[in-house]
Write a protein that holds these residues in place. Structure first.
Motif, PDB file in Angstrom:
ATOM      1  N   HIS A 134       0.842  -1.206   0.000  1.00  0.00           N
ATOM      2  CA  HIS A 134       0.000   0.000   0.000  1.00  0.00           C
ATOM      3  C   HIS A 134       0.872   1.249   0.000  1.00  0.00           C
ATOM      4  N   ARG A 144      -6.999   5.073  -3.293  1.00  0.00           N
ATOM      5  CA  ARG A 144      -7.966   4.035  -2.940  1.00  0.00           C
ATOM      6  C   ARG A 144      -9.275   4.267  -3.669  1.00  0.00           C
ATOM      7  N   LEU A 162      -9.050  -4.734  -1.182  1.00  0.00           N
ATOM      8  CA  LEU A 162      -9.043  -3.294  -1.361  1.00  0.00           C
ATOM      9  C   LEU A 162      -8.573  -2.995  -2.776  1.00  0.00           C
ATOM     10  N   TYR A 164      -7.152  -0.025  -5.717  1.00  0.00           N
ATOM     11  CA  TYR A 164      -6.468   1.253  -5.972  1.00  0.00           C
ATOM     12  C   TYR A 164      -6.514   1.529  -7.468  1.00  0.00           C
TER      13      TYR A 164
END
Length: 168
Positions: A134, A144, A162, A164
């Motif tokens: 990250h 994000r 997650l 990006y």
């Protein structure tokens, strides 16, 4: 450490598969350990190379990591839409971490995306626990996109990847 990023050669597929699988296992990123079905996907570099671009990081003559770059859709894309490239399966051998190999691999993917006609974004999925990755993404300008977060195994609750994106 001098790092060279280049396409993976077929004779390196097995080594890169082992580095990738070991990185995910050692970091606790596979929920079911050695029996995780995704482990087979991580090890099958030949399959990835047939459907996308597999790049390796070589430092001091040794293969230390790799990444899969999906230029535009195709069977290796998880979340990429039209005009988007995708980064998948970034892994660096634990012994070589912290020396720039991961960032060099991501940078090579971004460069390839910029050279891909019609590509306007690079996207990727990551696990919550991949904090060092990250930091690389954020340092390079990725942001994000929580609205795109997703669960690769809908039958299991609690596994949310997650996402990006980097606008080129």
């Amino acid at each position: 450490m001098d790092i060279v990023i280049r396409p993976a050669a077929p004779e390196e597929y097995e080594t890169l598969g082992e580095i990738t699988a070991r990185a995910y296992l050692q970091d606790g990123l596979l929920d079911f350990g050695e029996s995780d079905a995704y482990l087979g996907e991580l090890k099958d570099v030949a399959k990835r190379a047939a459907a996308a671009q597999v790049l390796v990081a070589v430092a001091d003559g040794a293969l230390v990591g790799g990444v899969t770059f999906v230029p535009s859709g195709g069977p290796m894309a998880d979340i990429a839409g039209p005009a988007e490239a995708e980064i998948r399966m970034l892994a660096v051998d634990r012994e070589a971490r912290g020396r720039g190999a991961g960032e060099s691999l991501v940078r090579a993917c971004v460069d390839r995306a910029r050279a891909t006609e019609g590509c306007v974004r690079v996207v990727l999925s990551t696990q919550r626990s991949m904090r060092s990755a990250h930091r690389i993404y954020e340092r390079m300008g990725f942001v994000r996109t929580p609205e795109r977060d997703w669960n690769p195994l809908p039958q299991l609750d609690g596994i949310t990847l997650l996402t990006y994106r980097l606008t080129l």
